[in-house]
Design a protein around this motif. Structure first.
Motif, mmCIF file in Angstrom:
data_model
loop_
_atom_site.group_PDB
_atom_site.id
_atom_site.type_symbol
_atom_site.label_atom_id
_atom_site.label_comp_id
_atom_site.label_asym_id
_atom_site.label_seq_id
_atom_site.Cartn_x
_atom_site.Cartn_y
_atom_site.Cartn_z
ATOM 1 N N LEU A 1 8.138 7.445 4.438
ATOM 2 C CA LEU A 1 7.517 6.674 4.735
ATOM 3 C C LEU A 1 5.917 6.517 2.932
ATOM 4 O O LEU A 1 5.553 5.136 3.052
ATOM 5 N N LEU A 2 6.336 7.840 2.463
ATOM 6 C CA LEU A 2 5.274 7.558 1.334
ATOM 7 C C LEU A 2 5.946 6.158 0.452
ATOM 8 O O LEU A 2 5.088 5.359 -0.417
ATOM 9 N N VAL A 3 7.369 5.737 0.216
ATOM 10 C CA VAL A 3 8.008 5.181 -0.429
ATOM 11 C C VAL A 3 7.830 4.219 0.314
ATOM 12 O O VAL A 3 6.856 3.024 -0.424
ATOM 13 N N ILE A 4 7.699 4.186 1.461
ATOM 14 C CA ILE A 4 7.781 1.930 2.303
ATOM 15 C C ILE A 4 6.244 1.646 1.621
ATOM 16 O O ILE A 4 5.773 0.791 1.460
ATOM 17 N N VAL A 5 5.229 3.119 2.215
ATOM 18 C CA VAL A 5 3.369 2.787 2.035
ATOM 19 C C VAL A 5 3.484 2.178 0.065
ATOM 20 O O VAL A 5 2.779 1.540 0.125
ATOM 21 N N ILE A 6 3.147 2.647 -0.645
ATOM 22 C CA ILE A 6 3.865 2.592 -1.769
ATOM 23 C C ILE A 6 3.739 1.140 -2.547
ATOM 24 O O ILE A 6 3.849 0.622 -2.358
ATOM 25 N N PHE A 7 5.134 0.317 -2.048
ATOM 26 C CA PHE A 7 6.085 -1.219 -1.690
ATOM 27 C C PHE A 7 5.018 -1.779 -1.561
ATOM 28 O O PHE A 7 4.563 -2.485 -2.000
ATOM 29 N N LEU A 8 4.478 -1.629 0.115
ATOM 30 C CA LEU A 8 4.121 -2.521 0.979
ATOM 31 C C LEU A 8 2.750 -2.699 0.107
ATOM 32 O O LEU A 8 1.939 -3.500 -0.120
ATOM 33 N N MET A 9 2.207 -1.628 -1.029
ATOM 34 C CA MET A 9 0.847 -1.654 -1.324
ATOM 35 C C MET A 9 0.983 -2.736 -2.785
ATOM 36 O O MET A 9 -0.086 -3.145 -3.043
ATOM 37 N N TYR B 1 -4.173 -9.372 -1.658
ATOM 38 C CA TYR B 1 -5.183 -9.450 -0.694
ATOM 39 C C TYR B 1 -6.425 -9.724 -0.989
ATOM 40 O O TYR B 1 -6.511 -10.314 -1.944
ATOM 41 N N ASN B 2 -6.553 -10.955 -0.867
ATOM 42 C CA ASN B 2 -7.615 -12.589 -0.973
ATOM 43 C C ASN B 2 -8.701 -12.004 0.023
ATOM 44 O O ASN B 2 -8.369 -12.080 1.084
ATOM 45 N N LYS B 3 -10.201 -11.752 -0.264
ATOM 46 C CA LYS B 3 -11.339 -12.603 0.279
ATOM 47 C C LYS B 3 -11.910 -14.219 0.324
ATOM 48 O O LYS B 3 -12.155 -14.685 -0.716
ATOM 49 N N PHE B 4 -11.300 -14.214 1.520
ATOM 50 C CA PHE B 4 -12.193 -15.881 1.282
ATOM 51 C C PHE B 4 -12.891 -16.022 2.515
ATOM 52 O O PHE B 4 -13.213 -14.519 3.552
ATOM 53 N N THR B 5 -14.379 -16.402 2.286
ATOM 54 C CA THR B 5 -15.542 -16.178 2.523
ATOM 55 C C THR B 5 -15.644 -17.737 4.216
ATOM 56 O O THR B 5 -16.441 -17.471 4.870
ATOM 57 N N GLU B 6 -14.917 -18.589 3.213
ATOM 58 C CA GLU B 6 -15.065 -19.863 4.459
ATOM 59 C C GLU B 6 -13.847 -20.678 4.415
ATOM 60 O O GLU B 6 -13.285 -20.909 3.008
ATOM 61 N N MET B 7 -13.168 -20.894 4.934
ATOM 62 C CA MET B 7 -11.877 -21.939 5.054
ATOM 63 C C MET B 7 -12.526 -23.518 5.816
ATOM 64 O O MET B 7 -12.791 -23.610 6.271
ATOM 65 N N ASN B 8 -12.414 -24.545 4.957
ATOM 66 C CA ASN B 8 -12.622 -26.100 5.264
ATOM 67 C C ASN B 8 -11.892 -26.728 5.556
ATOM 68 O O ASN B 8 -10.483 -26.835 5.374
#
Length: 147
Positions: free
Chosen positions: A25-33, A38-45
């Motif tokens: 489980l730790l290996v899977i979590v590290i792989f996913l991270m 991760y991007n933060k979009f404030t608004e999509m036109n």
């Protein structure tokens, strides 16, 4: 080969090794991270399409044939009194005279979902006879046809 059943004593309990499970489980979590961004979009036109069925047609190069469930025709929303191919050919010639670039006009055959196939074939035959080569088909659902 010894197939006899071993009798367990009360002191022997099954052993569950959770350390290997936690490692996986730790290996899977590290792989996913590491592999996820991760991007933060404030608004999509977005420009969403709109439609207005009540607006008049402003496309002069289109000729619309509507076929109802009884096999009746209408050309550019003008109902035809007859149901034969000759009446449809005459109406298409008149519509082609009104359309800009007559032979280049696009013919739209809009048939009711309960219309007979022969009615659509007759409309295609009339289009071929008058020289219309660009044909588009549309089907009306039974709910929209009654409106």
């Amino acid at each position: 080969m010894n197939l006899r059943r071993h009798s367990r004593t009360a002191s022997e309990e099954p052993e569950i090794n959770l350390i290997a499970f936690i490692d996986v489980l730790l290996v899977i979590v590290i792989f996913l991270m590491l592999s996820t961004t991760y991007n933060k979009f404030t608004e999509m036109n977005l420009r969403l399409p709109t439609a207005d069925a009540e607006s008049p047609r402003d496309r002069p190069r289109e000729i619309l044939i509507t076929i109802n469930s009884d096999g009746g025709y209408s050309v550019n929303r003008a109902s035809l009194p007859g149901r034969n191919v000759q009446d449809l050919i005459a109406a298409l010639r008149q519509a082609m005279g009104n359309a800009a670039n007559g032979k280049d006009a696009v013919l739209i055959i809009s048939a009711d979902a309960n219309a007979r196939h022969q009615s659509v074939v007759s409309a295609m035959e009339a289009a071929r006879y008058v020289g219309l080569s660009q044909i588009t088909f549309a089907a009306q659902s039974p709910q929209s046809a009654g409106r």
